[in-house]
Design an enzyme around this catalytic site. Structure first.
Site, PDB file in Angstrom:
ATOM      1  N   ASP A 129      89.444 -45.575  85.476  1.00  0.00           N
ATOM      2  CA  ASP A 129      89.986 -45.551  86.833  1.00  0.00           C
ATOM      3  C   ASP A 129      89.542 -46.772  87.640  1.00  0.00           C
ATOM      4  OD1 ASP A 129      91.455 -44.533  88.905  1.00  0.00           O
ATOM      5  OD2 ASP A 129      89.999 -43.006  89.494  1.00  0.00           O
ATOM      6  N   ASN A 170     100.647 -39.031  86.798  1.00  0.00           N
ATOM      7  CA  ASN A 170     100.937 -40.451  87.050  1.00  0.00           C
ATOM      8  C   ASN A 170     102.445 -40.763  87.049  1.00  0.00           C
ATOM      9  OD1 ASN A 170      97.957 -41.588  85.278  1.00  0.00           O
ATOM     10  ND2 ASN A 170      98.272 -41.359  87.472  1.00  0.00           N
TER      11      ASN A 170
HETATM   12  C1  IPE Z   1      93.396 -40.364  86.278  1.00  0.00           C
HETATM   13  O1  IPE Z   1      93.364 -41.388  87.205  1.00  0.00           O
HETATM   14  C2  IPE Z   1      94.364 -40.673  85.202  1.00  0.00           C
HETATM   15  C3  IPE Z   1      94.070 -41.851  84.380  1.00  0.00           C
HETATM   16  C4  IPE Z   1      92.975 -42.542  84.403  1.00  0.00           C
HETATM   17  C5  IPE Z   1      95.109 -42.209  83.473  1.00  0.00           C
HETATM   18  P1  IPE Z   1      94.118 -41.261  88.608  1.00  0.00           P
HETATM   19  O2  IPE Z   1      93.741 -42.454  89.385  1.00  0.00           O
HETATM   20  O3  IPE Z   1      95.543 -41.019  88.399  1.00  0.00           O
HETATM   21  O4  IPE Z   1      93.441 -39.938  89.186  1.00  0.00           O
HETATM   22  P2  IPE Z   1      93.467 -39.250  90.613  1.00  0.00           P
HETATM   23  O5  IPE Z   1      94.853 -38.728  90.824  1.00  0.00           O
HETATM   24  O6  IPE Z   1      93.082 -40.269  91.618  1.00  0.00           O
HETATM   25  O7  IPE Z   1      92.467 -38.156  90.506  1.00  0.00           O
HETATM   26  C1  IPE Z   2      93.627 -46.263  86.549  1.00  0.00           C
HETATM   27  O1  IPE Z   2      93.599 -47.067  87.673  1.00  0.00           O
HETATM   28  C2  IPE Z   2      94.847 -46.487  85.706  1.00  0.00           C
HETATM   29  C3  IPE Z   2      95.820 -45.389  85.714  1.00  0.00           C
HETATM   30  C4  IPE Z   2      95.666 -44.251  86.349  1.00  0.00           C
HETATM   31  C5  IPE Z   2      97.027 -45.591  84.958  1.00  0.00           C
HETATM   32  P1  IPE Z   2      94.374 -46.674  89.001  1.00  0.00           P
HETATM   33  O2  IPE Z   2      95.747 -47.241  88.916  1.00  0.00           O
HETATM   34  O3  IPE Z   2      94.300 -45.218  89.252  1.00  0.00           O
HETATM   35  O4  IPE Z   2      93.541 -47.462  90.089  1.00  0.00           O
HETATM   36  P2  IPE Z   2      93.089 -46.954  91.527  1.00  0.00           P
HETATM   37  O5  IPE Z   2      92.433 -45.622  91.344  1.00  0.00           O
HETATM   38  O6  IPE Z   2      94.326 -46.847  92.345  1.00  0.00           O
HETATM   39  O7  IPE Z   2      92.166 -48.008  92.022  1.00  0.00           O
HETATM   40 MG    MG Z   3      92.985 -44.020  90.216  1.00  0.00          MG
END
Ligand code: IPE
Ligand code: IPE
Ligand code: MG
Length: 247
Positions: free
Chosen positions: A21, A69
């Protein structure tokens, strides 16, 4: 100093799961768009798999795309899918060279056809590798996985292939996407978020949880080893008392 030297090789977790993340915030901090963050995530993936492999972790599972997602802007979802396709193609040679067996969990039928094809090819090409199993959680949601398991078990009960009495924890395990993986010993989440986000709920029932503020694109071997060292300093009691633990 090489952090790897601080690790007790007799007590490494069998299965490490990572919620990767912070890509969006990493990009934002550099004045770039979110997709730039996703593009810069591959190094962290490589480093983690290599770090795990070097200390004989047998399974590593990476949360790459959740069922939730799909709700992101289409432009971002499309970019993530293209990155997935290109990265898998690019990494295949190294997976083969390094003995990495690739696996996938999740509702992968929801991925674009092209992604499904590349994924299946990579899984097929690496199927006999034994050094480490690298599982990508793609269009993965733990609740959905549990719902599917219940449906499949129910069908068997209706068809009289299985009786209600025969249903045990093992039955549930065997009907999850992770049927061929050990339970998660250690779960790492980057970017300073303290939640599970619908990842491996059943499989993490007794996992040790490790949270770090590092944003995923900055995650390197040393950070992976920090998590392992932290894990090794914990006492896994599984309900027993400290005195009962001999390990
Ligand atoms: C969780 O990350 C899913 C992945 C790392 C693929 P998100 O960034 O989508 O999670 P939330 O929704 O903030 O908890
Ligand atoms: C994790 O990084 C990747 C996926 C969930 C695909 P994020 O895209 O969630 O990055 P933040 O949480 O917005 O910084
Ligand atoms: Mg995230």
């Amino acid at each position: 100093m090489d952090k790897k030297l601080l690790i007790n090789l007799q007590r490494v977790p069998k299965h490490v799961a990572i919620i990767m993340d912070g890509n969006g915030r990493w990009a934002k901090s550099k004045g770039m768009n979110r997709i730039f963050g996703h593009k810069n995530a591959l190094t962290a993936v490589r480093e983690s798999v290599e770090a795990a492999s070097l200390i004989n972790v047998k399974a590593i599972t990476l949360y790459a795309f959740s069922t939730e997602n799909w709700k992101r802007p289409k432009l971002e979802v499309d970019a993530l899918m293209s990155l997935l396709i290109n990265s898998l193609k690019k990494e295949l040679a190294d997976f083969i060279k390094n003995g990495v067996k690739v696996n996938a969990i999740g509702c992968t039928e929801n991925l674009p056809k092209k992604a499904q094809k590349v994924l299946n090819d990579v899984i097929f090409e690496t199927k006999n590798n034994t050094k480490i199993t690298l599982t990508f959680a793609l269009s993965y949601g733990s609740r959905e996985e549990i719902v599917n398991a219940i449906k499949n078990i129910s069908k068997k009960v209706v068809n009289k292939e299985l009786s209600e009495k025969e249903i045990t924890e093992k039955t549930i395990n065997n009907h999850l996407y992770t049927f061929n993986l050990p339970n998660v010993d250690l779960m790492i989440r980057t970017s300073g978020e303290y939640r599970i986000s619908n990842f491996l709920l059943w499989q993490m029932a007794y996992a040790e949880l490790y949270f770090t503020d590092i944003l995923w694109p900055d995650f390197r071997k040393e950070h992976f080893y920090d998590a392992i060292i932290d894990y090794q300093n914990r006492e896994r009691r599984f309900g027993k008392t400290s005195e009962q633990i001999t390990d």
